[in-house]
Design an enzyme around this catalytic site. Structure first.
Site, PDB file in Angstrom:
ATOM      1  N   LYS A   1     -17.182  -6.604   5.322  1.00 45.95           N
ATOM      2  CA  LYS A   1     -15.981  -7.181   5.929  1.00 45.95           C
ATOM      3  C   LYS A   1     -16.015  -6.983   7.437  1.00 45.95           C
ATOM      4  O   LYS A   1     -16.589  -6.026   7.935  1.00 45.95           O
ATOM      5  CB  LYS A   1     -14.717  -6.519   5.367  1.00 45.95           C
ATOM      6  CG  LYS A   1     -14.433  -6.854   3.923  1.00 45.95           C
ATOM      7  CD  LYS A   1     -13.103  -6.269   3.498  1.00 45.95           C
ATOM      8  CE  LYS A   1     -12.754  -6.650   2.074  1.00 45.95           C
ATOM      9  NZ  LYS A   1     -11.444  -6.106   1.684  1.00 45.95           N
TER      10      LYS A   1
ATOM     11  N   SER B   1      -3.300  -7.645   2.793  1.00 45.23           N
ATOM     12  CA  SER B   1      -3.618  -7.476   4.209  1.00 45.23           C
ATOM     13  C   SER B   1      -4.060  -8.798   4.825  1.00 45.23           C
ATOM     14  O   SER B   1      -3.742  -9.094   5.981  1.00 45.23           O
ATOM     15  CB  SER B   1      -4.717  -6.420   4.378  1.00 45.23           C
ATOM     16  OG  SER B   1      -4.240  -5.156   3.994  1.00 45.23           O
TER      17      SER B   1
ATOM     18  N   ARG C   1      -1.691  -6.161  -8.209  1.00 50.85           N
ATOM     19  CA  ARG C   1      -0.620  -7.094  -7.868  1.00 50.85           C
ATOM     20  C   ARG C   1      -0.424  -8.131  -8.960  1.00 50.85           C
ATOM     21  O   ARG C   1       0.684  -8.516  -9.265  1.00 50.85           O
ATOM     22  CB  ARG C   1      -0.934  -7.813  -6.558  1.00 50.85           C
ATOM     23  CG  ARG C   1      -0.932  -6.918  -5.353  1.00 50.85           C
ATOM     24  CD  ARG C   1      -1.447  -7.651  -4.174  1.00 50.85           C
ATOM     25  NE  ARG C   1      -2.858  -7.994  -4.446  1.00 50.85           N
ATOM     26  CZ  ARG C   1      -3.763  -8.272  -3.527  1.00 50.85           C
ATOM     27  NH1 ARG C   1      -3.427  -8.302  -2.271  1.00 50.85           N
ATOM     28  NH2 ARG C   1      -5.003  -8.530  -3.850  1.00 50.85           N
TER      29      ARG C   1
ATOM     30  N   HIS D   1       0.840  -1.210   0.000  1.00 46.78           N
ATOM     31  CA  HIS D   1       0.000   0.000   0.000  1.00 46.78           C
ATOM     32  C   HIS D   1       0.868   1.252   0.000  1.00 46.78           C
ATOM     33  O   HIS D   1       0.618   2.198  -0.751  1.00 46.78           O
ATOM     34  CB  HIS D   1      -0.895   0.053   1.249  1.00 46.78           C
ATOM     35  CG  HIS D   1      -1.951  -0.989   1.308  1.00 46.78           C
ATOM     36  ND1 HIS D   1      -2.119  -1.792   2.415  1.00 46.78           N
ATOM     37  CD2 HIS D   1      -2.916  -1.353   0.426  1.00 46.78           C
ATOM     38  CE1 HIS D   1      -3.140  -2.600   2.212  1.00 46.78           C
ATOM     39  NE2 HIS D   1      -3.632  -2.366   1.014  1.00 46.78           N
TER      40      HIS D   1
END
Length: 159
Positions: A42, A129, A91, A18
Protein backbone atom coordinates in the site's frame (compact mmCIF):
# COMPACT_ATOMS: atom_id res chain seq x y z
CA UNK A 1 -0.84 -14.08 33.20
CA UNK A 2 -2.59 -11.04 31.70
CA UNK A 3 -4.64 -11.49 28.54
CA UNK A 4 -2.99 -9.65 25.66
CA UNK A 5 -4.74 -9.06 22.34
CA UNK A 6 -3.39 -7.45 19.20
CA UNK A 7 -5.53 -5.29 16.96
CA UNK A 8 -3.51 -5.07 13.72
CA UNK A 9 -4.16 -2.79 10.78
CA UNK A 10 -2.93 0.01 8.59
CA UNK A 11 -5.05 2.72 10.31
CA UNK A 12 -4.47 5.14 7.42
CA UNK A 13 -6.18 7.06 8.96
CA UNK A 14 -7.77 5.81 12.17
CA UNK A 15 -11.57 6.16 12.03
CA UNK A 16 -14.41 6.09 14.55
CA UNK A 17 -14.97 2.49 13.44
CA UNK A 18 -11.43 1.54 14.46
CA UNK A 19 -11.83 3.32 17.78
CA UNK A 20 -15.09 1.48 18.42
CA UNK A 21 -13.37 -1.90 18.00
CA UNK A 22 -10.30 -0.85 20.04
CA UNK A 23 -12.46 0.49 22.89
CA UNK A 24 -14.61 -2.62 23.03
CA UNK A 25 -11.55 -4.90 22.91
CA UNK A 26 -10.02 -2.91 25.79
CA UNK A 27 -13.06 -3.74 27.91
CA UNK A 28 -12.48 -7.48 27.37
CA UNK A 29 -8.69 -7.90 27.49
CA UNK A 30 -6.12 -6.79 30.07
CA UNK A 31 -3.99 -5.22 27.33
CA UNK A 32 -4.71 -4.39 23.70
CA UNK A 33 -1.77 -3.66 21.43
CA UNK A 34 -2.84 -1.63 18.42
CA UNK A 35 -0.21 -2.66 15.89
CA UNK A 36 0.30 -0.50 12.81
CA UNK A 37 1.38 -2.61 9.88
CA UNK A 38 4.21 -1.54 7.59
CA UNK A 39 2.41 -2.72 4.44
CA UNK A 40 4.71 -2.63 1.41
CA UNK A 41 1.74 -3.26 -0.91
CA UNK A 42 0.00 0.00 0.00
CA UNK A 43 1.01 3.60 -0.53
CA UNK A 44 -0.17 5.23 2.70
CA UNK A 45 -1.21 8.85 3.10
CA UNK A 46 0.29 9.01 6.62
CA UNK A 47 3.68 7.65 7.63
CA UNK A 48 3.79 4.89 10.23
CA UNK A 49 5.08 7.45 12.74
CA UNK A 50 2.17 9.80 12.00
CA UNK A 51 -0.36 6.98 12.34
CA UNK A 52 1.18 5.91 15.66
CA UNK A 53 0.99 9.47 16.97
CA UNK A 54 -2.65 9.86 15.89
CA UNK A 55 -3.55 6.54 17.49
CA UNK A 56 -1.81 7.52 20.74
CA UNK A 57 -3.81 10.74 20.84
CA UNK A 58 -7.20 9.14 20.18
CA UNK A 59 -6.67 6.25 22.61
CA UNK A 60 -4.99 8.19 25.43
CA UNK A 61 -8.11 7.70 27.60
CA UNK A 62 -7.69 3.90 27.42
CA UNK A 63 -4.90 2.86 29.82
CA UNK A 64 -5.00 -0.76 28.65
CA UNK A 65 -4.16 0.22 25.06
CA UNK A 66 -0.58 0.32 23.77
CA UNK A 67 0.33 1.56 20.29
CA UNK A 68 3.12 -0.14 18.33
CA UNK A 69 4.10 -1.07 14.77
CA UNK A 70 5.46 -4.15 13.08
CA UNK A 71 6.95 -5.57 9.89
CA UNK A 72 6.55 -9.10 8.64
CA UNK A 73 4.17 -11.78 9.80
CA UNK A 74 1.56 -10.97 12.41
CA UNK A 75 2.03 -14.37 14.04
CA UNK A 76 5.71 -13.63 14.71
CA UNK A 77 4.76 -10.28 16.25
CA UNK A 78 2.14 -12.04 18.40
CA UNK A 79 4.71 -14.51 19.69
CA UNK A 80 7.26 -11.76 20.43
CA UNK A 81 4.62 -9.96 22.54
CA UNK A 82 3.16 -13.04 24.29
CA UNK A 83 -0.21 -12.21 22.76
CA UNK A 84 -2.74 -15.00 22.26
CA UNK A 85 -5.61 -13.17 20.55
CA UNK A 86 -5.98 -11.27 17.29
CA UNK A 87 -8.84 -8.76 17.17
CA UNK A 88 -10.44 -8.09 13.79
CA UNK A 89 -13.41 -5.88 13.07
CA UNK A 90 -16.02 -6.94 10.55
CA UNK A 91 -18.17 -4.37 8.78
CA UNK A 92 -20.06 -6.59 6.36
CA UNK A 93 -20.23 -10.10 4.95
CA UNK A 94 -17.74 -9.03 2.28
CA UNK A 95 -15.07 -8.55 4.99
CA UNK A 96 -15.63 -12.06 6.30
CA UNK A 97 -14.20 -13.95 3.31
CA UNK A 98 -10.83 -12.18 3.49
CA UNK A 99 -10.73 -12.29 7.29
CA UNK A 100 -11.57 -16.00 7.33
CA UNK A 101 -8.63 -16.73 5.00
CA UNK A 102 -6.29 -14.64 7.16
CA UNK A 103 -7.53 -16.32 10.36
CA UNK A 104 -7.05 -19.77 8.81
CA UNK A 105 -3.44 -19.17 7.78
CA UNK A 106 -2.71 -17.54 11.14
CA UNK A 107 -4.12 -20.63 12.89
CA UNK A 108 -1.91 -22.86 10.72
CA UNK A 109 1.20 -20.78 11.55
CA UNK A 110 0.34 -20.26 15.23
CA UNK A 111 -2.11 -22.90 16.50
CA UNK A 112 -2.02 -21.39 20.01
CA UNK A 113 -3.31 -18.02 18.74
CA UNK A 114 -7.02 -17.30 18.37
CA UNK A 115 -8.75 -14.72 16.19
CA UNK A 116 -11.74 -12.84 17.64
CA UNK A 117 -14.07 -11.16 15.19
CA UNK A 118 -16.01 -8.15 16.44
CA UNK A 119 -18.92 -6.74 14.49
CA UNK A 120 -18.51 -3.04 13.94
CA UNK A 121 -21.16 -0.79 15.43
CA UNK A 122 -23.89 -0.30 12.80
CA UNK A 123 -23.16 3.44 12.83
CA UNK A 124 -19.77 2.68 11.26
CA UNK A 125 -20.55 -0.32 9.02
CA UNK A 126 -20.02 1.73 5.85
CA UNK A 127 -16.84 3.41 7.08
CA UNK A 128 -13.33 2.68 5.81
CA UNK A 129 -10.08 4.59 5.77
CA UNK A 130 -10.25 4.66 1.96
CA UNK A 131 -13.66 6.34 2.02
CA UNK A 132 -12.44 8.88 4.59
CA UNK A 133 -9.43 9.78 2.44
CA UNK A 134 -11.62 10.15 -0.65
CA UNK A 135 -14.04 12.46 1.16
CA UNK A 136 -11.22 14.49 2.75
CA UNK A 137 -9.44 14.87 -0.59
CA UNK A 138 -12.38 16.98 -1.79
CA UNK A 139 -12.35 19.11 1.36
CA UNK A 140 -15.66 17.68 2.58
CA UNK A 141 -16.54 17.45 6.27
CA UNK A 142 -15.15 14.25 7.84
CA UNK A 143 -15.89 15.21 11.45
CA UNK A 144 -18.48 12.44 11.90
CA UNK A 145 -16.10 9.85 10.49
CA UNK A 146 -12.87 10.48 12.38
CA UNK A 147 -11.78 12.18 15.62
CA UNK A 148 -11.07 15.92 15.37
CA UNK A 149 -7.29 15.47 15.55
CA UNK A 150 -7.47 13.13 12.55
CA UNK A 151 -9.73 15.52 10.63
CA UNK A 152 -7.15 18.27 11.18
CA UNK A 153 -4.31 15.99 10.05
CA UNK A 154 -6.26 15.13 6.88
CA UNK A 155 -6.81 18.83 6.12
CA UNK A 156 -3.07 19.45 6.40
CA UNK A 157 -2.29 16.52 4.09
CA UNK A 158 -4.70 17.66 1.39
CA UNK A 159 -4.02 21.43 1.54
Amino acid sequence: MPSIAVCPGSFDPVTHGHIDIITRAASVFDQVIVAVLHNRNKKPLFSVEERIELLKQVTSHLPEVKIDSFNGLLIEYMKENNAKTIIRGLRAVSDFEYEMQAASINKKLGPEIETFFMMTNNNYSYLSSSIVKEVAKYDADVSGLVPEVVAEALKKKFN
